[in-house]
Design an enzyme around this catalytic site. Structure first.
Site, PDB file in Angstrom:
ATOM      1  N   ARG A  42       0.916  -1.028  -0.013  1.00 48.31           N
ATOM      2  CA  ARG A  42      -0.093  -0.088  -0.079  1.00 48.31           C
ATOM      3  C   ARG A  42       0.880   1.127  -0.002  1.00 48.31           C
ATOM      4  NH1 ARG A  42      -2.558   3.020   4.488  1.00 48.31           N
ATOM      5  NH2 ARG A  42      -4.643   3.916   3.666  1.00 48.31           N
ATOM      6  N   SER A 111     -12.912  -3.894  -0.612  1.00 49.74           N
ATOM      7  CA  SER A 111     -13.344  -3.287   0.980  1.00 49.74           C
ATOM      8  C   SER A 111     -14.955  -3.121   0.880  1.00 49.74           C
ATOM      9  CB  SER A 111     -12.775  -1.960   1.243  1.00 49.74           C
ATOM     10  OG  SER A 111     -11.319  -2.128   1.007  1.00 49.74           O
ATOM     11  N   LYS A 140      -6.017   4.725   8.701  1.00 50.68           N
ATOM     12  CA  LYS A 140      -6.883   5.294   7.409  1.00 50.68           C
ATOM     13  C   LYS A 140      -7.893   6.424   7.946  1.00 50.68           C
ATOM     14  CE  LYS A 140      -7.965   2.364   4.119  1.00 50.68           C
ATOM     15  NZ  LYS A 140      -8.587   1.413   3.535  1.00 50.68           N
TER      16      LYS A 140
END
Length: 217
Positions: A42, A111, A140
């Site tokens: 990521r 997700s 996040k």
């Protein structure tokens, strides 16, 4: 590399925020040595050239260790570097479009925060779902908390594996017992630790206990 329920037990998501002078590939190697069963690369701020180099290096390590390797969001780069697949969020490219671009053989993770999103993702060709945030998280900024009951309802509504993400640690993962999830995805619970190998091993033990527990404690 296939995406199996077993491979999703301990899904490690990288974050260079905690490198502290180390290289990302060394941290990933420590996580795999400690028991991580799946790696997601990521990167939100790295330029494309460095991202590609990093993806190729970590992808090679994962192939050597027979660990599934996916990129977050970047569908075209995942194809270019030969990653096993890609993971997309609700605000990224639509799952059906991603599936058409990567083909039938690459892994597609999506997700989801609701049963409706989960069902739609499965119908679009997702191989697994990442559901959360199940606990408060600082990793996040846009994470919305998902309740225990919603996680369980999502698991029951789809036939593909579901993993929980968001604020999970070895101390709270037991609270997810009984949801039916295949495993958990973590960032800081592994990569923010000074001893990544030890942190991963301890977390894996806790996750295995949670997954195999029939009832919520």
């Amino acid at each position: 590399m296939n995406c199996t329920k077993e491979s999703l037990l301990l899904y490690a998501v990288t974050d260079r925020h905690w490198l502290n002078g180390r290289t990302l590939i060394d941290q990933v190697r420590e996580a795999i040595d400690g028991g991580a069963t799946f790696i997601q690369l990521r990167e939100k701020e790295l330029d494309e050239e460095r991202f590609e180099q990093e993806a190729r290096e970590i992808g090679a390590l994962c192939r050597e260790r027979h660990i599934p390797f996916v990129l977050d969001d970047n569908v075209m780069l995942a194809k270019k570097v030969g990653a096993d697949g890609v993971h997309v969020g609700q605000s990224d490219m639509e799952a059906g479009n991603v599936r058409s671009l990567i083909g039938p053989d690459r892994i597609l993770g999506v997700s989801a925060q609701t049963v409706e999103q989960a069902i739609r993702a499965e119908q679009a060709g997702a191989d697994y779902l990442g559901v959360g945030a199940v606990f408060p998280t600082g990793s996040k900024d846009d994470a919305t908390e998902v309740s225990y009951d919603t996680v369980k309802a999502i698991v029951e509504a789809v036939s593909i594996p579901v993993i929980a993400i968001g604020g999970i640690t070895k101390d709270n993962v037991g609270e997810l017992s009984g949801t039916g999830i295949a495993g958990v995805a973590v960032i800081s619970a592994i990569f923010a630790k000074e001893d990544i190998h030890e942190a991963t091993a301890e977390l894996k033990t806790a996750v295995e206990r949670m997954v195999h527990s029939a009832e919520r404690p």
